[in-house]
Design an enzyme around this catalytic site. Structure first.
Site, PDB file in Angstrom:
ATOM      1  N   GLU A 963       0.852  -1.183   0.000  1.00  0.00           N
ATOM      2  CA  GLU A 963       0.000   0.000   0.000  1.00  0.00           C
ATOM      3  C   GLU A 963       0.894   1.242   0.000  1.00  0.00           C
ATOM      4  OE1 GLU A 963      -3.149   0.209  -0.320  1.00  0.00           O
ATOM      5  OE2 GLU A 963      -3.755  -1.877  -0.024  1.00  0.00           O
ATOM      6  N   SER A 981       0.274  -4.518 -11.234  1.00  0.00           N
ATOM      7  CA  SER A 981       0.369  -4.924  -9.827  1.00  0.00           C
ATOM      8  C   SER A 981      -0.509  -4.022  -8.964  1.00  0.00           C
ATOM      9  CB  SER A 981       1.816  -4.838  -9.345  1.00  0.00           C
ATOM     10  OG  SER A 981       2.265  -3.496  -9.365  1.00  0.00           O
ATOM     11  N   HIS A 982      -0.716  -4.446  -7.731  1.00  0.00           N
ATOM     12  CA  HIS A 982      -1.577  -3.708  -6.808  1.00  0.00           C
ATOM     13  C   HIS A 982      -1.088  -2.277  -6.602  1.00  0.00           C
ATOM     14  CE1 HIS A 982      -4.146  -2.943  -3.336  1.00  0.00           C
ATOM     15  NE2 HIS A 982      -3.072  -2.500  -2.696  1.00  0.00           N
ATOM     16  N   VAL A 983       0.223  -2.121  -6.371  1.00  0.00           N
ATOM     17  CA  VAL A 983       0.738  -0.789  -6.077  1.00  0.00           C
ATOM     18  C   VAL A 983       0.621   0.125  -7.296  1.00  0.00           C
ATOM     19  CG1 VAL A 983       3.169  -1.279  -6.675  1.00  0.00           C
ATOM     20  CG2 VAL A 983       2.633   0.444  -4.949  1.00  0.00           C
ATOM     21  N   ARG A 986      -3.081   1.203  -7.475  1.00  0.00           N
ATOM     22  CA  ARG A 986      -3.374   2.163  -6.409  1.00  0.00           C
ATOM     23  C   ARG A 986      -2.794   3.540  -6.742  1.00  0.00           C
ATOM     24  NH1 ARG A 986      -7.203   1.703  -3.061  1.00  0.00           N
ATOM     25  NH2 ARG A 986      -6.046   2.687  -1.354  1.00  0.00           N
TER      26      ARG A 986
END
Length: 1137
Positions: A963, A981-983, A986
């Site tokens: 995060e 990817s998640h980051v 975000r």
């Protein structure tokens, strides 16, 4: 050259003999070749004249020949690769045969008859040259072998051909032909003059040494390329033509010589010829192979411990509770040693309270004791301690002091001990020598003084061993319980390891990982090698042999664990039957006797070798050789020792300590160099399984003669080796020191490829082949590190070629190497695209590079998961230094090809980015921002942090699942997380600038601006940053208290303002499908990440693969939770939201 026969020596070693047919007045050359290497191989021989059977000793003898009792000659063979050679020159026309002796039997070698030719007629040299050319042409214009090159001092290797041509022409004359008849015959071909020979005749007017120099100048101008033998010959002919052209223009040979031999060119050419870097064949021809044949893929099995053995905790000895009590004082522990004194123990503990050094000495000896002690500023020194540091009741002597032990007053100890304490100022002294006095008798450390070192590095506090999660805990507990027994000697350690191999094998990967960790701690000197136990070298080699036999067996039956087994074998010497180890003990005595060096350091080393030989002896032997070669410069001796981890303190720590430095006479130099060189092979045969030369000798076979009480050793060649394999290994050995390593790397890889099919079979000598493969693998790594300079200004295709070589090496050493094999195929295709000048070659190569990086990261994570927990658990149990535990897996990775490969692709990456116009940045979320720079190692370490001012994070590591902390306006990193990817998602959703920087200089500049206020202006492929000034304060509403007035001007960072456009969320409805294919991806069904994959189809080059994708559409999660069976979970979800 006439073949005079082949002879079997000892039934399995072949001796081949051939000789040149001499002409009148010339020398007969007799060549001997034996297909194994030995530094001690001698030819015992004599000559036969006429019918007399008595040996005569020719006056013309090779260098190194010795007269044996005036009845025979003994000539040493010369080692070359896997063979040994010897050449005799017989100039006595009456000698008809050579006889050689082997095990009491004479071999009779009849020499070719000398030609009786017409002696009063000479053949013109121009005809000899033409005849030599015709012979060369008839033989298919053959290239000359290295052996033929060695046999001749002539540059073009034509000497033998000239003499043979001369003999043929003289034979014609002896039959009645005239010189004119011969000239007419050999200079005509189909009625026309043979022009080539005329050219040859004309060209040969130019001296060969000038042609050599001209060829060298051409080679230098061309950039010193590696030429094949054919290219070399063409270059020499071109050089000859250039000089011939100068002659035809009117220049004289003297003028040409002055022109081209200016400066140091002659010296360079002579050196080049001597080193054979240019004139010998430089490359081997690699075979074309299907790369998919290298694939190793094994089913993944769950690892469970199948053996549960309860290990009783080892009880503390009498002095250990005393030590633990002192350690609880909280002072750093500098050193701690426990010595055996008969059946009792002596503890020496050194701690460091503030500004002081405190020495605690304690023992469970019961009789009254006196400590006879001193202080020292250098090794071997005894200085009387200052009166202020003497314990009460001490007596000062001339160079020492005596202090009496007293009984410990602690009531918590299970058994009474005697102890004494001294405290001195830190930094004044280096150490404390001492002995004990009891009842008028001196108590020493195996005949030497005890010695306490003050200046040792602090030993970091050990972590708690923990619960052993992720390890084969039962096995590791068992190893820890047996370590006190293993410390006695290598024989004990290897036998214990052999006893534990069944348990390790049955436990699976984690069990073998435990053995590897234990053996590597041993190999890196983190564990005690020998402790109060004398053991014969043959007992050590026999124990090694037993362990390596078991490893060989598991390698055959458990192919899924071969990578771990190879790593274990690399930490253990080869070992061998008793004769191999016994020779360590015997041969040092022979060296001492032959060279008159029975005292001093050599006698101390002899005692160590007899009682506890170890891998350190290989280094000591090399240090002695280097010392002698340097003309007895003692600093060279210590340099070799220290570079390999052996200090004066370590030499003194052996049970049979080495106190003295070597000291030899000049007349001992040659004999010691010869004998120590032979001895090095004996030591390496036991202790250095991965040494390349030793491994090759074990596979090719060798023999070391016995002498008096010294046993002989014979290792037979391994049968069934591939055709041409010995020549391949010979090529490797001949080029092992080459500065330009490309040809060597190709030879090493070709040897590994040839060896691979044999490693997949079960044979009795499999472990010798494995040690050879391990040695070849290791040599690739050391060669590529030596060759980095070669790549400084190299073109991309050459760097990519080096990458393929190192990657191939890694593939050959790895289990589950599927991804690496596909990367290797990708690199080969990249090189092909580059050579064909494809427009997208750099872009394709960049994609392969990124995939290779991911494969290497995956391999490193696998090592970390399998090895590091065992290193931490076992290291804590065994008291290993914490720094060695922390870097255990890192050092394993660094010792292999993966680290080398990573370095090469990092070198290529900026080249590809520039060629493909990718820039220094990959911008994932292009948002213009202003913030203060903070530098961190890992984004993961900030998961619970928030910033109260706009912050630009420069993070060395970003994995992709983190995060982004509150208050962060930008994340800049050298890492390359996936854009999906998640980051990454975000960052885009939260309007945070997110980019990868590939230029280390830019990254270093950003890190240097820590704490500064910067403005970032990213584009699609670049990030421009500059110092920011305050002018647009409203942009920093909720950060205004942290931004100083006057710092911001001209910024357009819109994301720093707290208010933004309102967002209305609409719940997506279930559309009746639980899963859909990529063709059905729409905004109503799936999110942007899924649609991006569908969008790429048809929009990228054909060589870019698009993953096959399926998705769970919107509403599926809610639909499944609403089912009757999931009502319980549905209520909890609703309550949580």
């Amino acid at each position: 050259m006439a073949n005079l026969g082949k002879f079997n020596i000892d039934g399995n070693i072949e001796l081949q003999v051939d000789a040149s047919a001499p002409t009148s007045g010339s020398i007969t050359n007799v060549n001997f070749r034996v297909m194994y290497t030995s530094d001690s191989l001698l030819l015992h021989w004599g000559a036969i004249r006429g019918s007399n059977d008595k040996w005569v000793l020719p006056s013309r003898q090779p260098e190194g020949t010795r007269n044996h009792k005036n009845r025979a000659l003994r000539t040493p063979f010369v080692k070359s690769g896997s063979s040994s050679y010897l050449k005799l020159e017989i100039d006595d026309p009456q000698i008809e045969a050579i006889e050689i002796k082997n095990n009491g039997q004479n071999f009779h070698v009849k020499l070719p008859r000398r030609k009786t030719l017409v002696s009063n007629i000479s053949v013109p040299e121009d005809l000899v040259q033409i005849q030599a050319y015709l012979r060369w042409e008839r033989k298919g214009k053959q290239m000359y072998t290295p052996e033929q090159e060695k046999a001749s001092n002539k540059f073009n290797n034509y000497t033998e051909e000239y003499e043979a041509a001369r003999a043929e022409l003289l034979e014609e004359i002896s039959r009645g032909a005239s010189v004119d008849d011969i000239r007419s015959k050999i200079t005509k071909k189909s009625g026309q003059e043979y022009k080539e020979t005329a050219i040859k005749e004309e060209n040969n007017k130019i001296p060969d040494d000038l042609v050599q120099i001209q060829a060298y100048i051409r080679w230098e101008k061309a950039g010193k390329p590696s030429y094949s033998p054919e290219q070399q010959l063409r270059e020499f002919e071109e050089a000859r033509k250039e000089l011939q052209s100068e002659l035809e223009k009117g220049a004289s040979l003297d003028e040409i010589r002055k022109k081209i031999t200016k400066g140091e060119i002659k010296t360079k050419v002579a050196k080049q010829l001597q080193n054979k870097k240019y004139f010998s064949p430089e490359r081997i021809q690699r075979k074309q192979r299907d790369l998919m044949q290298l694939l190793n893929k094994h089913a993944v099995k769950a690892v469970e411990e199948s053996i549960s053995v309860e290990v009783e905790p080892k009880p503390l000895t009498a002095v250990e509770p005393f030590a633990k009590e002192k350690e609880l004082d909280g002072n750093p522990v500098m050193s701690k040693k426990i010595y055996k004194v008969g059946e009792k123990e002596l503890l020496v503990l050194v701690t460091k309270p503030a500004g002081k050094i405190k020495i605690h000495v304690a023992t469970d000896l019961e009789e009254p004791l006196t400590l006879h002690w001193a202080l020292s500023e250098k090794d071997g020194e005894w200085l009387a301690p200052p009166p202020a540091v003497l314990p009460p009741g001490s007596v000062s002597l001339e160079k020492a002091a005596e202090s009496k032990f007293s009984t410990s007053t602690s009531g918590d100890l299970p058994k009474q001990v005697q102890c004494i304490e001294m405290e001195i100022a830190d930094g004044n002294f280096k150490g404390m020598p001492f002995v004990l006095l009891s009842g008028g008798k001196w108590i020493k450390n195996n005949g030497s003084d005890f010695y306490v070192e003050f200046s040792q590095r602090f030993k970091q506090a050990q972590k708690d061993a923990g619960d052993g999660k992720g390890t084969s805990k039962v096995l590791l507990d068992r190893i820890a319980a047996l370590e006190s027994e293993a410390q006695k000697s290598f024989m004990h350690r290897f036998n214990i390891a052999s006893d534990l191999m069944d348990q390790a094998k049955n436990t699976g990967k984690l069990g073998l990982a435990g053995i590897l960790v234990w053996m590597r701690f041993m190999a890196t000197r983190q564990l005690i090698w020998n402790k109060n136990y004398n053991v014969k070298p043959r007992e050590i080699s026999k124990a090694q042999d037993r362990l390596t036999d078991l490893l060989q067996s598991i390698y055959t039956t458990h192919p899924q664990h071969r990578e771990l087994l190879r790593m274990i074998m690399s930490t253990v010497g080869r070992g061998g039957e008793g004769d191999v180890g016994q020779r360590i003990r015997d041969e040092i005595l022979v060296i001492q006797r032959h060279n008159d060096c029975k005292g001093g350091m050599m006698e101390e080393w002899h005692q160590k070798l007899h009682n506890n030989t170890s891998p350190d002896d290989v280094i000591i032997c090399q240090a002695l050789i280097d010392y002698i070669k340097s003309d007895f410069d003692i600093s060279v001796y210590w340099k070799t020792l220290n570079e390999n981890g052996i200090t004066k303190e370590r030499l003194l720590s052996y049970d049979r300590a080495i106190h003295s430095e070597p000291s030899f006479r000049r007349d001992q130099k040659d004999g010691l160099l010869r004998d120590l060189g032979h001895y090095m092979r004996t030591l390496k045969a036991v202790h250095s399984g991965a040494d390349l030369e030793s491994a090759i000798s074990n596979c090719m076979g060798y023999r070391a003669e016995g002498q008096g009480f010294m046993v002989g050793v014979q290792i037979n060649p391994i049968p069934g080796l591939p055709s041409g394999f010995p020549d391949l290994l010979r090529f490797v050995l001949e080029h092992i020191e080459d500065r330009n390593v490309e040809a060597l790397l190709e030879g090493l890889l070709e040897a590994r490829q040839e060896l691979r099919p044999l490693l997949l079979k079960s044979t009795g000598r499999l472990k010798d082949l494995l040690f050879l493969d391990i040695a070849l693998d290791s040599t690739v790594r050391t060669a590529i590190e030596r060759g980095y300079e070669e790549l400084n200004n190299a073109r991309p295709e050459k760097i990519m070629h080096f990458i393929t070589l190192v990657l191939e090496n890694l593939v050959l050493s790895s289990d589950d190497n599927e991804d690496l094999v596909y990367c290797l195929k990708g690199w080969h295709h990249s090189i092909s695209m580059c050579k064909s000048k494809s427009a997208h070659w750099a872009l394709y190569a960049k994609s392969v590079l990124d995939r290779t990086r991911l494969a290497l990261a995956s391999k490193a994570e696998t090592y970390q998961r399998i090895l590091q927990p065992s290193a931490e658990y076992l290291g804590s149990l065994l008291g290993v230094d914490q720094w060695a535990i922390n870097i255990f897996t890192e050092e394993i990775i660094r010792a292999g090809s993966a680290a080398t490969l990573s370095s090469l692709i990092n070198r290529l990456d900026p080249v590809l980015r520039e060629t493909a116009h990718l820039g220094s940045w990959q911008v994932i979320s292009p948002v213009e921002v202003v913030g203060y720079v903070e530098v961190v190692d890992e984004l993961l370490s900030l998961q619970n942090k928030s910033y109260n001012r706009p912050t630009i994070l420069v993070a060395k590591s970003v994995k992709g699942e983190e995060e982004i902390p509150d208050g962060t306006v930008a994340v800049l990193t050298p890492d390359m997380p996936d854009v999906l990817s998640h980051v990454s998602v975000r960052a885009r959703n939260c309007k945070v600038c997110f980019a990868t920087c590939f230029d280390p200089n830019i990254l270093a500049d950003l890190q240097a601006k820590k704490g500064k206020l910067l403005c970032l202006k990213p584009s699609s492929a670049d990030v421009v940053y500059s110092k920011a000034n305050l002018n647009l304060a409203p942009l920093f509403m909720h950060y205004s208290s942290e931004v100083k007035e006057g710092e911001l001007v001209d910024s357009s960072s819109s994301n720093l303002k707290g208010d933004g456009p309102s967002v209305t969320l609409v719940r997506k409805q279930f559309v009746g499908k639980y899963a859909i294919s990529a063709e059905e991806f729409t905004p109503e069904m799936v999110g942007a990440k899924s649609r991006n994959i569908s969008y790429l189809k048809g929009k990228v080059p054909s060589w870019v693969g698009i993953p096959t994708s399926v998705a769970l559409p919107f509403g599926v999660f809610e639909k499944v939770l609403a089912e009757e069976a999931n009502k319980f979970f549905w209520k909890h979800v609703c309550a949580a939201s």
